[in-house]
Scaffold this motif. Structure first.
Motif, PDB file in Angstrom:
ATOM      1  N   GLY A  98       0.903  -1.344   0.071  1.00 46.25           N
ATOM      2  CA  GLY A  98       0.114  -0.059   0.185  1.00 46.25           C
ATOM      3  C   GLY A  98       0.851   1.246  -0.029  1.00 46.25           C
ATOM      4  O   GLY A  98       0.408   2.464  -0.451  1.00 46.25           O
ATOM      5  N   MET A  99       2.057   1.292   0.497  1.00 42.77           N
ATOM      6  CA  MET A  99       2.703   2.524   0.634  1.00 42.77           C
ATOM      7  C   MET A  99       4.263   2.226  -0.214  1.00 42.77           C
ATOM      8  O   MET A  99       4.368   3.332  -1.008  1.00 42.77           O
ATOM      9  N   ALA A 100       5.074   1.428   0.216  1.00 39.01           N
ATOM     10  CA  ALA A 100       6.403   1.612  -0.504  1.00 39.01           C
ATOM     11  C   ALA A 100       6.402   1.043  -2.122  1.00 39.01           C
ATOM     12  O   ALA A 100       6.872   1.739  -3.024  1.00 39.01           O
ATOM     13  N   GLY A 101       5.496   0.177  -2.386  1.00 36.58           N
ATOM     14  CA  GLY A 101       5.404  -0.240  -3.873  1.00 36.58           C
ATOM     15  C   GLY A 101       4.846   1.076  -4.737  1.00 36.58           C
ATOM     16  O   GLY A 101       5.433   1.290  -5.718  1.00 36.58           O
ATOM     17  N   PRO A 102       3.592   1.538  -4.241  1.00 39.61           N
ATOM     18  CA  PRO A 102       3.279   2.723  -5.054  1.00 39.61           C
ATOM     19  C   PRO A 102       4.138   3.879  -4.960  1.00 39.61           C
ATOM     20  O   PRO A 102       4.360   4.442  -6.192  1.00 39.61           O
ATOM     21  N   THR A 103       4.943   4.133  -4.050  1.00 38.56           N
ATOM     22  CA  THR A 103       5.970   5.157  -4.152  1.00 38.56           C
ATOM     23  C   THR A 103       7.085   4.617  -5.044  1.00 38.56           C
ATOM     24  O   THR A 103       7.587   5.526  -5.837  1.00 38.56           O
ATOM     25  N   LEU A 104       7.378   3.507  -5.166  1.00 42.96           N
ATOM     26  CA  LEU A 104       8.574   3.233  -6.172  1.00 42.96           C
ATOM     27  C   LEU A 104       8.057   3.221  -7.752  1.00 42.96           C
ATOM     28  O   LEU A 104       8.849   3.615  -8.349  1.00 42.96           O
ATOM     29  N   ILE A 105       6.767   2.745  -7.694  1.00 42.69           N
ATOM     30  CA  ILE A 105       6.073   2.771  -9.113  1.00 42.69           C
ATOM     31  C   ILE A 105       6.317   4.193  -9.599  1.00 42.69           C
ATOM     32  O   ILE A 105       6.589   4.514 -10.770  1.00 42.69           O
ATOM     33  N   VAL A 106       5.840   5.153  -8.706  1.00 42.11           N
ATOM     34  CA  VAL A 106       5.826   6.606  -9.071  1.00 42.11           C
ATOM     35  C   VAL A 106       7.100   7.299  -9.359  1.00 42.11           C
ATOM     36  O   VAL A 106       7.575   7.968 -10.225  1.00 42.11           O
ATOM     37  N   GLY A 108      10.561   5.350  -8.357  1.00 44.95           N
ATOM     38  CA  GLY A 108      11.832   4.660  -8.344  1.00 44.95           C
ATOM     39  C   GLY A 108      12.400   4.395  -9.693  1.00 44.95           C
ATOM     40  O   GLY A 108      11.708   4.869 -10.624  1.00 44.95           O
ATOM     41  N   THR A 109      13.495   3.992  -9.425  1.00 44.02           N
ATOM     42  CA  THR A 109      14.207   3.721 -10.766  1.00 44.02           C
ATOM     43  C   THR A 109      13.709   2.425 -11.269  1.00 44.02           C
ATOM     44  O   THR A 109      13.208   1.562 -10.725  1.00 44.02           O
ATOM     45  N   ASP A 110      14.080   2.031 -12.686  1.00 40.62           N
ATOM     46  CA  ASP A 110      13.733   0.817 -13.320  1.00 40.62           C
ATOM     47  C   ASP A 110      14.470  -0.624 -12.408  1.00 40.62           C
ATOM     48  O   ASP A 110      13.682  -1.282 -11.814  1.00 40.62           O
ATOM     49  N   GLU A 111      15.560  -0.178 -12.024  1.00 39.75           N
ATOM     50  CA  GLU A 111      16.514  -1.134 -10.986  1.00 39.75           C
ATOM     51  C   GLU A 111      15.721  -1.588  -9.867  1.00 39.75           C
ATOM     52  O   GLU A 111      15.465  -2.395  -9.465  1.00 39.75           O
ATOM     53  N   LYS A 115      13.906  -4.832  -8.346  1.00 39.82           N
ATOM     54  CA  LYS A 115      14.518  -5.525  -7.402  1.00 39.82           C
ATOM     55  C   LYS A 115      13.540  -5.736  -6.321  1.00 39.82           C
ATOM     56  O   LYS A 115      13.490  -6.637  -5.559  1.00 39.82           O
ATOM     57  N   PHE A 116      12.585  -4.573  -6.138  1.00 38.79           N
ATOM     58  CA  PHE A 116      11.699  -4.845  -4.967  1.00 38.79           C
ATOM     59  C   PHE A 116      10.331  -5.230  -4.966  1.00 38.79           C
ATOM     60  O   PHE A 116       9.777  -5.519  -4.214  1.00 38.79           O
ATOM     61  N   LEU A 117       9.614  -4.897  -6.240  1.00 42.00           N
ATOM     62  CA  LEU A 117       8.314  -5.179  -6.647  1.00 42.00           C
ATOM     63  C   LEU A 117       7.863  -6.577  -6.393  1.00 42.00           C
ATOM     64  O   LEU A 117       6.881  -6.870  -5.879  1.00 42.00           O
ATOM     65  N   PRO A 118       8.755  -7.592  -7.080  1.00 42.12           N
ATOM     66  CA  PRO A 118       8.013  -8.830  -7.133  1.00 42.12           C
ATOM     67  C   PRO A 118       7.877  -9.519  -5.778  1.00 42.12           C
ATOM     68  O   PRO A 118       7.157 -10.336  -5.690  1.00 42.12           O
ATOM     69  N   GLY A 119       8.865  -9.358  -4.909  1.00 40.06           N
ATOM     70  CA  GLY A 119       8.801  -9.950  -3.547  1.00 40.06           C
ATOM     71  C   GLY A 119       7.506  -9.449  -2.851  1.00 40.06           C
ATOM     72  O   GLY A 119       6.926 -10.183  -2.012  1.00 40.06           O
ATOM     73  N   ILE A 224      23.780   2.782   3.686  1.00 39.08           N
ATOM     74  CA  ILE A 224      22.649   2.464   2.695  1.00 39.08           C
ATOM     75  C   ILE A 224      23.292   2.845   1.592  1.00 39.08           C
ATOM     76  O   ILE A 224      23.859   4.164   1.380  1.00 39.08           O
ATOM     77  N   PRO A 225      23.678   2.147   0.490  1.00 40.51           N
ATOM     78  CA  PRO A 225      24.124   2.581  -0.875  1.00 40.51           C
ATOM     79  C   PRO A 225      23.109   3.491  -1.290  1.00 40.51           C
ATOM     80  O   PRO A 225      21.803   3.489  -1.100  1.00 40.51           O
ATOM     81  N   LYS A 226      23.649   4.443  -2.142  1.00 40.64           N
ATOM     82  CA  LYS A 226      22.998   5.494  -2.825  1.00 40.64           C
ATOM     83  C   LYS A 226      22.145   5.167  -3.855  1.00 40.64           C
ATOM     84  O   LYS A 226      21.091   5.746  -3.916  1.00 40.64           O
ATOM     85  N   GLU A 227      22.026   3.974  -4.174  1.00 40.57           N
ATOM     86  CA  GLU A 227      21.050   3.419  -5.120  1.00 40.57           C
ATOM     87  C   GLU A 227      19.825   3.143  -4.439  1.00 40.57           C
ATOM     88  O   GLU A 227      18.648   3.073  -5.078  1.00 40.57           O
TER      89      GLU A 227
END
Ligand SMILES: Cc1cc2nc3c(=O)[nH]c(=O)nc-3n(C[C@H](O)[C@H](O)[C@H](O)COP(=O)(O)OP(=O)(O)OC[C@H]3O[C@@H](n4cnc5c(N)ncnc54)[C@H](O)[C@@H]3O)c2cc1C
Length: 393
Positions: A98-106, A108-111, A115-119, A224-227
């Motif tokens: 509900g939160m991290a995924g939608p934020t990444l979608i808007v 996040g980078t492709d990488e 990396k994070f959405l499938p899990g 935390i890596p800058k990526e």
């Protein structure tokens, strides 16, 4: 006003209902959907995988990212059917989905997305939200946890509090201060933190009902890596706010509350003949139940209002605050009515208590509803200022 489904909506509702009836683990008699979730963990993992395969574990996410691209009305129907059929919800995954995924979608980078959405979509990874600090809750933008750039990493020092599920989470969405000299909303950076990183310490906090739900989290030179920065350095506040636009989870809650009141009516009626029946000793309880049922209908109307605004592409503001305020306070009133109906038994917890002590636990837990996700005072401030046009206090 006509609230009946259009033919397409009715067809969608039957599809959802059939799927739930066919695939969802059934709660035992007297058990709520969420209790079934706890008592049948393995069956529920299977259920979440099935929801994931249809994209229904993330109904609001776009199809290209593995969601279902449901319209607001479809989400409304979906949430209503899940509540009506008492299907377990993946609530322990709500911060990821509900939160991290939608934020990444808007933002996040492709990488990051790969990396994070499938899990999240497989229903496997639990996420937690590192926003609140001992000195920053309602006034979140005054957070002090520091992140300092060092080569290709950032080094984090500070503390979060009330971090739900931090003890089980694989990742945290983390807000930090990167520029202490900038105005407070402009010096914040948003990270994804691997909870196994050296220097992360999670200490349990026990809630009123003695459950371990949230934690304190300490950071001692955590790298935390800058990526793992989401969006841009110092612009984390805007990403943090985006997150909220995806949240539609409260939509089905009026249906759930109605079922709770119906269950209480059933319980009171079933025990009416007994000499200890509270319905006999306290005739006012009939009025209390009647009030709760009327209030549940009010909550339903407030949630229709929010959903209909979203369906028209509008962003609910004080309307969403009205719904949050009314529903969470109503949840507390329902729990209180339940305790009145159960009488002395209402205080008991454990398997031997009537309703397995569910209402005692619900009563204690419901106190937090009006704090988490923005307190009732904050919601009233929003309604007063933006809804009624009153000046700031
Ligand atoms: C069950 C639960 C789970 C939570 N999970 C998480 C989580 O996973 N991650 C996370 O980051 N946080 C989480 N929180 C924290 C939650 O977001 C904060 O508790 C909430 O925002 C309130 O902040 P605070 O506790 O610092 O209280 P404060 O902001 O210090 O407020 C204290 C009191 O002052 C009142 N108040 C504050 N400002 C004003 C104002 N301007 N006008 C009028 N009254 C005001 C408040 O209403 C409250 O009554 C959780 C909280 C709870 C209860």
């Amino acid at each position: 006003m006509d609230f009946t489904d259009s033919p397409e909506e009715a067809a969608f509702r039957s599809e959802v209902r059939d799927f739930i009836l066919r695939e969802a683990p059934r709660p035992k008699p007297g058990e709520s959907g969420q209790e079934a979730l706890v008592s049948g963990w393995a069956a529920n993992q299977e259920w979440f995988k099935k929801l994931g395969a249809k994209g229904w574990i993330a109904p609001a996410w776009p199809k290209e990212y593995g969601g279902a691209s449901m319209t607001t009305v479809q989400q409304f129907i979906f949430n209503e059917e899940m509540a009506l059929q008492k299907a377990p919800r993946p609530l322990h995954m709500i911060i990821g989905l509900g939160m991290a995924g939608p934020t990444l979608i808007v933002h996040g980078t492709d990488e990051q997305k790969q990396k994070f959405l499938p899990g999240m979509l497989k229903g496997e990874d639990i996420w937690c939200q590192g926003y609140s600090e001992p000195g920053a809750g309602s006034d979140l933008a005054s957070l002090q946890t520091r992140a300092v750039r060092d080569g290709d990493d950032y080094v984090i020092n500070g503390q979060k509090i009330w971090t739900t599920l931090a003890h089980m989470a694989k990742y945290m969405i983390l807000l930090t201060r990167t520029d202490p000299d900038a105005p407070k909303h402009r010096g914040i950076t948003y990270f994804i933190l691997d909870m196994k990183s050296p220097g992360v310490e999670v200490r349990p906090l026990y809630n009123l009902g003695n459950s371990h739900e949230f934690n304190e989290v300490f950071f001692d030179n955590v790298r935390i890596p800058k990526e793992n920065v989401i969006g841009e350095e110092n612009r984390g506040w805007y990403a943090a706010v985006t997150t909220l636009d995806f949240e539609r989870s409260s939509i089905g809650s009026a249906t759930g509350m109605k079922q709770h009141v119906e269950e209480l009516v059933e319980y009171a009626t079933a025990h009416e003949a007994e000499p200890t029946s509270t319905l006999r000793t306290n005739p006012m309880l009939r009025y209390e139940l009647a009030d709760r049922m009327v209030e549940v209908e009010v909550a339903r109307m407030l949630s229709y209002r929010v959903a209909s605004m979203q369906a028209r592409g509008l962003i609910p503001n004080y309307e969403a605050s009205s719904l949050k305020l009314f529903s969470t306070e109503l949840n507390q009133r329902i729990a209180r009515t339940a305790i009145h109906i159960l009488g002395q038994y209402g205080q008991l917890r454990g398997d031997d208590a009537p309703t397995k002590g569910r209402w005692a636990a619900t009563y204690l837990r419901s106190q937090a509803y009006t704090i988490e996700g923005g307190t009732s005072e904050i919601q009233r401030n929003i309604i007063a200022q933006r809804g009624l046009g009153l000046p700031r206090d």
